[in-house]
Design a protein around this motif. Structure first.
Motif, PDB file in Angstrom:
ATOM      1  N   LYS A  97     -21.147   7.511  -4.417  1.00  0.00           N
ATOM      2  CA  LYS A  97     -20.795   7.969  -5.859  1.00  0.00           C
ATOM      3  C   LYS A  97     -19.873   8.670  -6.761  1.00  0.00           C
ATOM      4  O   LYS A  97     -19.724   8.375  -7.590  1.00  0.00           O
ATOM      5  CB  LYS A  97     -22.799   7.891  -6.581  1.00  0.00           C
ATOM      6  CG  LYS A  97     -22.621  10.061  -6.247  1.00  0.00           C
ATOM      7  CD  LYS A  97     -24.327   9.958  -7.327  1.00  0.00           C
ATOM      8  CE  LYS A  97     -24.448  11.245  -6.748  1.00  0.00           C
ATOM      9  NZ  LYS A  97     -25.652  12.084  -7.139  1.00  0.00           N
ATOM     10  N   PHE A  99     -16.961  11.910  -7.435  1.00  0.00           N
ATOM     11  CA  PHE A  99     -17.508  13.227  -8.290  1.00  0.00           C
ATOM     12  C   PHE A  99     -16.146  13.645  -8.377  1.00  0.00           C
ATOM     13  O   PHE A  99     -14.802  12.832  -8.052  1.00  0.00           O
ATOM     14  CB  PHE A  99     -17.914  14.681  -7.860  1.00  0.00           C
ATOM     15  CG  PHE A  99     -16.874  14.735  -6.464  1.00  0.00           C
ATOM     16  CD1 PHE A  99     -16.181  16.102  -6.370  1.00  0.00           C
ATOM     17  CD2 PHE A  99     -17.057  14.256  -5.237  1.00  0.00           C
ATOM     18  CE1 PHE A  99     -15.887  16.712  -5.518  1.00  0.00           C
ATOM     19  CE2 PHE A  99     -16.953  14.573  -3.836  1.00  0.00           C
ATOM     20  CZ  PHE A  99     -15.513  16.026  -4.276  1.00  0.00           C
ATOM     21  N   ASP A 100     -16.245  14.507  -9.772  1.00  0.00           N
ATOM     22  CA  ASP A 100     -14.680  14.871  -9.837  1.00  0.00           C
ATOM     23  C   ASP A 100     -14.456  16.220  -9.553  1.00  0.00           C
ATOM     24  O   ASP A 100     -14.536  17.156  -9.709  1.00  0.00           O
ATOM     25  CB  ASP A 100     -14.843  15.110 -11.946  1.00  0.00           C
ATOM     26  CG  ASP A 100     -13.589  16.236 -12.373  1.00  0.00           C
ATOM     27  OD1 ASP A 100     -12.932  16.175 -11.475  1.00  0.00           O
ATOM     28  OD2 ASP A 100     -13.608  15.501 -14.025  1.00  0.00           O
ATOM     29  N   GLU A 135     -16.000  10.183 -10.139  1.00  0.00           N
ATOM     30  CA  GLU A 135     -17.078   8.708 -10.209  1.00  0.00           C
ATOM     31  C   GLU A 135     -17.644   7.729 -10.429  1.00  0.00           C
ATOM     32  O   GLU A 135     -15.778   6.502 -10.591  1.00  0.00           O
ATOM     33  CB  GLU A 135     -17.654   9.151 -11.961  1.00  0.00           C
ATOM     34  CG  GLU A 135     -17.733  10.982 -11.397  1.00  0.00           C
ATOM     35  CD  GLU A 135     -18.640  11.763 -12.592  1.00  0.00           C
ATOM     36  OE1 GLU A 135     -19.058  10.955 -13.332  1.00  0.00           O
ATOM     37  OE2 GLU A 135     -18.546  12.994 -12.986  1.00  0.00           O
TER      38      GLU A 135
END
Length: 163
Positions: A97, A99-100, A135
């Motif tokens: 998924k 992520f930042d 994301e």
């Protein structure tokens, strides 16, 4: 127990056969434990079985595989090992998924030190780590160590990192 802990940190296959066979073992183990597909590719020459920097690459890959399972919920993880123009590299890419990265590293209450710890250990010996993630788009972590650091026969930097 102590033997199990030592085995998990640095299994005998890493010391006896070298980095690539240890990564094959790690990929198979991750598939069984985490339920995703782990693909391993290798380009370049094999490293000496007892090269201390192999331990850093192995531990980094282990942590990144765990992150792909725990945080990314990935179904496929690709592990790449290579050597080009005097730089050894490890790439771990997942289809999770994402992520930042800047946001996560900027949080003052980061619960896990995985990425931070890997980055610190690698930079301490003259290497670098790059994280590409956003994301919904998975994550790719690239670690590079110049051959000059890899073949440092004194291993002074490695000993400081481990203490």
């Amino acid at each position: 127990d102590t033997r199990d802990f030592t085995f998990r940190l640095s299994p005998p296959v890493l010391h006896e056969l070298g980095l690539y066979p240890a990564m094959e073992w790690l990929a198979e183990k991750a598939e069984k434990e985490y339920g995703f597909t782990a693909r391993l590719c290798h380009a370049g020459k094999e490293h000496k079985p007892m090269d201390f920097h192999n331990i850093l690459f192995f531990q980094a890959a282990k942590e990144l595989l765990f992150n792909a399972f725990k945080h990314a919920e990935a179904s496929i993880v690709e592990i790449g090992l290579g050597e080009k123009e005097g730089v050894f590299s490890l790439h771990v890419k997942d289809n999770g998924k994402g992520f930042d990265y800047q946001k996560v590293m900027g949080q003052q209450s980061v619960k896990g030190f995985g990425l931070f710890s890997i980055s610190e250990r690698i930079s301490h010996i003259g290497g670098s780590m790059k994280v590409e993630s956003s994301e919904g788009r998975g994550c790719c972590v690239s670690i590079s160590i110049p051959a000059s650091a890899w073949h440092d026969s004194s291993n002074q930097n490695f000993n400081r990192v481990q203490s």
